[in-house]
Write a protein that holds these residues in place. Structure first.
Motif, PDB file in Angstrom:
ATOM      1  N   MET A 144       0.809  -1.156  -0.055  1.00 55.13           N
ATOM      2  CA  MET A 144      -0.062  -0.072  -0.103  1.00 55.13           C
ATOM      3  C   MET A 144       0.951   1.310  -0.031  1.00 55.13           C
ATOM      4  SD  MET A 144      -2.196   1.469   3.006  1.00 55.13           S
ATOM      5  CE  MET A 144      -0.711   1.968   3.703  1.00 55.13           C
ATOM      6  N   THR A 148       1.125   4.518  -2.578  1.00 52.68           N
ATOM      7  CA  THR A 148       0.802   5.627  -2.229  1.00 52.68           C
ATOM      8  C   THR A 148       2.042   6.610  -2.711  1.00 52.68           C
ATOM      9  OG1 THR A 148      -0.296   5.079  -0.450  1.00 52.68           O
ATOM     10  CG2 THR A 148       0.444   7.299  -0.342  1.00 52.68           C
ATOM     11  N   ALA A 191      -2.577  -5.307  -0.156  1.00 54.83           N
ATOM     12  CA  ALA A 191      -2.328  -4.195  -0.475  1.00 54.83           C
ATOM     13  C   ALA A 191      -3.134  -3.129  -1.199  1.00 54.83           C
ATOM     14  CB  ALA A 191      -0.832  -4.442  -1.500  1.00 54.83           C
ATOM     15  N   TYR A 195      -4.847   0.008   0.205  1.00 52.78           N
ATOM     16  CA  TYR A 195      -4.731   1.262  -0.449  1.00 52.78           C
ATOM     17  C   TYR A 195      -6.253   1.973  -0.670  1.00 52.78           C
ATOM     18  CZ  TYR A 195      -3.901   4.713  -4.103  1.00 52.78           C
ATOM     19  OH  TYR A 195      -3.709   5.907  -4.818  1.00 52.78           O
ATOM     20  N   GLY A 199      -5.311   4.469   1.770  1.00 52.82           N
ATOM     21  CA  GLY A 199      -4.664   5.451   1.042  1.00 52.82           C
ATOM     22  C   GLY A 199      -5.436   6.269   0.316  1.00 52.82           C
TER      23      GLY A 199
END
Length: 207
Positions: A144, A148, A191, A195, A199
Motif C-alpha cells: 500500500m 501511495t 495491499a 490502499y 490510501g
C-alpha cells in the motif's frame, strides 16, 4: 488459533506497548526533520506506524494471548499518535488543526488491534492459512505504501523502498518456500484493499 482468557497481564502489556509507542511517536516527529528531502514522509507513514503495532503483537505473542497482542497493538499505535502530535504541540510550533490527529487516532484504533492480531496469527496461529494471512497483511502494508508513494506522492525512491520491503517480508519471514509463495500471492490483494481503505481516504483528506 486459540483465544485464551487473559488477566491483568493484558493491561500491563498494553500499557508497556503504549509507553513504547509514545516514545517512538516523538522519535518519528524528530525523524521528519532529520531525514533528507522527500524521505521524511516515511517517518510517520501508515506502514511504518502499523509495523510498530505488528512488532508489539509479535513480541507479546511469544508468551501472551490473542487479547494481549490486540491490546498491545492498540497501545502501540495510539501511543505513536499521542507521542507524535504531543511533541508537535509542546516541542515545536503546535500541531495545528485537530483534524489530522483525530484521523490518525481513529485509524490507530482499527489498525493497532488488527496488526497486533496479525502478528499473533503469524507467530502462534494454527495452520498454514492463519500464519500466511497474518504475514500477508503485514507485507500488504508496504505494498500500500509503495502505491501511495508512486501514484499519489510521486516519490520514486520511496516507492521502490517500500516495494522491496513488500517482497522481502514474505521471503525472509515465512518458514518455507510454499508459505513464501502463498504469502506473496495473498499480500497483493491485501495491499490493494489497504490502499482502497486507507490510501485513497488519506489522499482525499490531505487535499
Amino acid at each position: 488459533m486459540t483465544v485464551r482468557k487473559s488477566g491483568p497481564g493484558a493491561w500491563v502489556a498494553a500499557a508497556t506497548a503504549t509507553v513504547g509507542g509514545v516514545l517512538l511517536g516523538v522519535l518519528t516527529n524528530l525523524a521528519q526533520g532529520w531525514l533528507p528531502g522527500d524521505w521524511n514522509q516515511l517517518a510517520n507513514s501508515a506502514a511504518v506506524w502499523s509495523a510498530v503495532a505488528f512488532a508489539a503483537g509479535a513480541l507479546i505473542a511469544r508468551r501472551g494471548t490473542l487479547l494481549r497482542a490486540a491490546l498491545g497493538g492498540l497501545g502501540a499505535e495510539t501511543g505513536l499518535v499521542a507521542g507524535y502530535y504531543g511533541y508537535a504541540e509542546f516541542g515545536r510550533d503546535g500541531m495545528g488543526a485537530l483534524l489530522f490527529p483525530l484521523v490518525w487516532l481513529a485509524m490507530a484504533c482499527v489498525a493497532g488491534p488488527l496488526f497486533g492480531v496479525a502478528a499473533y496469527a503469524w507467530r502462534r496461529g494454527r495452520g498454514i492459512r492463519s500464519r500466511t494471512a497474518g504475514l500477508a497483511a503485514f507485507a500488504g502494508l508496504f505494498g500500500m505504501e509503495a502505491m501511495t508513494a508512486a501514484r499519489d506522492l510521486h516519490h520514486t525512491a520511496q516507492a521502490w523502498t517500500c516495494g522491496t520491503a513488500f517482497l522481502l517480508i514474505p521471503l525472509l519471514m515465512a518458514p518455507t518456500h510454499r508459505v513464501r509463495a502463498l504469502t506473496l500471492a495473498a499480500a497483493v490483494p491485501c495491499a490493494l484493499l489497504a490502499y482502497a481503505i486507507v490510501g485513497l481516504p488519506l489522499k482525499a483528506v490531505s487535499s
